[in-house]
Write a protein that holds these residues in place. Structure first.
Motif, PDB file in Angstrom:
ATOM      1  N   ILE A  30      69.816  30.482  69.787  1.00 46.07           N
ATOM      2  CA  ILE A  30      68.866  29.678  70.561  1.00 46.07           C
ATOM      3  C   ILE A  30      69.321  28.227  70.637  1.00 46.07           C
ATOM      4  O   ILE A  30      69.144  27.565  71.655  1.00 46.07           O
ATOM      5  N   ILE A  31      69.937  27.728  69.580  1.00 47.90           N
ATOM      6  CA  ILE A  31      70.395  26.341  69.584  1.00 47.90           C
ATOM      7  C   ILE A  31      71.648  26.181  70.447  1.00 47.90           C
ATOM      8  O   ILE A  31      71.758  25.251  71.233  1.00 47.90           O
ATOM      9  N   LEU A  34      67.675  36.237  61.108  1.00 42.56           N
ATOM     10  CA  LEU A  34      66.923  35.070  61.567  1.00 42.56           C
ATOM     11  C   LEU A  34      67.852  33.884  61.811  1.00 42.56           C
ATOM     12  O   LEU A  34      67.729  33.180  62.823  1.00 42.56           O
ATOM     13  N   ALA A  35      68.804  33.664  60.929  1.00 40.74           N
ATOM     14  CA  ALA A  35      69.761  32.571  61.112  1.00 40.74           C
ATOM     15  C   ALA A  35      70.592  32.777  62.374  1.00 40.74           C
ATOM     16  O   ALA A  35      70.868  31.830  63.120  1.00 40.74           O
ATOM     17  N   ILE A  75      68.365  31.976  65.440  1.00 41.94           N
ATOM     18  CA  ILE A  75      68.181  30.524  65.559  1.00 41.94           C
ATOM     19  C   ILE A  75      69.461  29.871  66.067  1.00 41.94           C
ATOM     20  O   ILE A  75      69.419  29.005  66.950  1.00 41.94           O
ATOM     21  N   VAL A  99      59.688  23.430  60.067  1.00 42.21           N
ATOM     22  CA  VAL A  99      59.449  23.758  61.475  1.00 42.21           C
ATOM     23  C   VAL A  99      58.666  22.646  62.161  1.00 42.21           C
ATOM     24  O   VAL A  99      59.012  22.214  63.267  1.00 42.21           O
ATOM     25  N   ARG A 135      68.803  18.889  70.149  1.00 39.43           N
ATOM     26  CA  ARG A 135      68.539  20.183  69.497  1.00 39.43           C
ATOM     27  C   ARG A 135      69.135  20.206  68.094  1.00 39.43           C
ATOM     28  O   ARG A 135      68.486  20.617  67.138  1.00 39.43           O
ATOM     29  N   VAL A 182      67.231  20.312  64.323  1.00 39.08           N
ATOM     30  CA  VAL A 182      67.554  21.259  63.246  1.00 39.08           C
ATOM     31  C   VAL A 182      67.844  20.507  61.953  1.00 39.08           C
ATOM     32  O   VAL A 182      67.367  20.883  60.875  1.00 39.08           O
ATOM     33  N   GLU A 207      60.030  20.328  65.226  1.00 37.36           N
ATOM     34  CA  GLU A 207      59.294  20.292  66.498  1.00 37.36           C
ATOM     35  C   GLU A 207      58.905  18.865  66.872  1.00 37.36           C
ATOM     36  O   GLU A 207      59.062  18.454  68.017  1.00 37.36           O
TER      37      GLU A 207
END
Length: 118
Positions: free
Chosen positions: A65-66, A58-59, A62, A103, A81, A85, A107
């Protein structure tokens, strides 16, 4: 009545295919996981290892994506971005490790920053 349903749902065939191809196979594996994993001790070495691998994957996703954002996220400046985070992490830490709070905070930070930058 048929026209109303078509307007509301759209192409219902696509929804049926999504349910058959996407939802049902996942549910089978979830149920098998519950059935087989029901008796496993949460502190066992195997489960700790599985949790660590899942967190690492997962890290990695992420981070990718960043660093290399896909689609519309590519139009968001890198500083925004990274700031989102950081804000999400601070919220996560302050709320006793609530992933939901992290999250949502990230967002909101990103949406507010995008709105403010125009």
């Amino acid at each position: 009545m048929s026209g109303w349903l078509s307007d509301f749902v759209g192409d219902w065939h696509a929804i049926v295919v999504l349910l058959i191809a996407g939802v049902l196979p996942n549910q089978v594996w979830r149920m098998l996981g519950l059935w087989f994993g029901g008796g496993i001790d949460e502190g066992s070495e195997l489960l700790v290892w599985v949790r660590a691998v899942a967190t690492a994957i997962l890290a990695g996703v992420i981070a990718q994506i960043i660093v290399q954002p896909p689609g519309a996220l590519a139009s968001v400046p890198a500083s925004l971005r990274y700031g989102a985070v950081a804000a999400g992490f601070v919220a996560f830490a302050l709320t006793r490790r609530s992933i939901f709070a992290g999250v949502v905070c990230g967002e909101i930070f990103m949406l507010a920053g995008k709105w403010w930058l125009g």
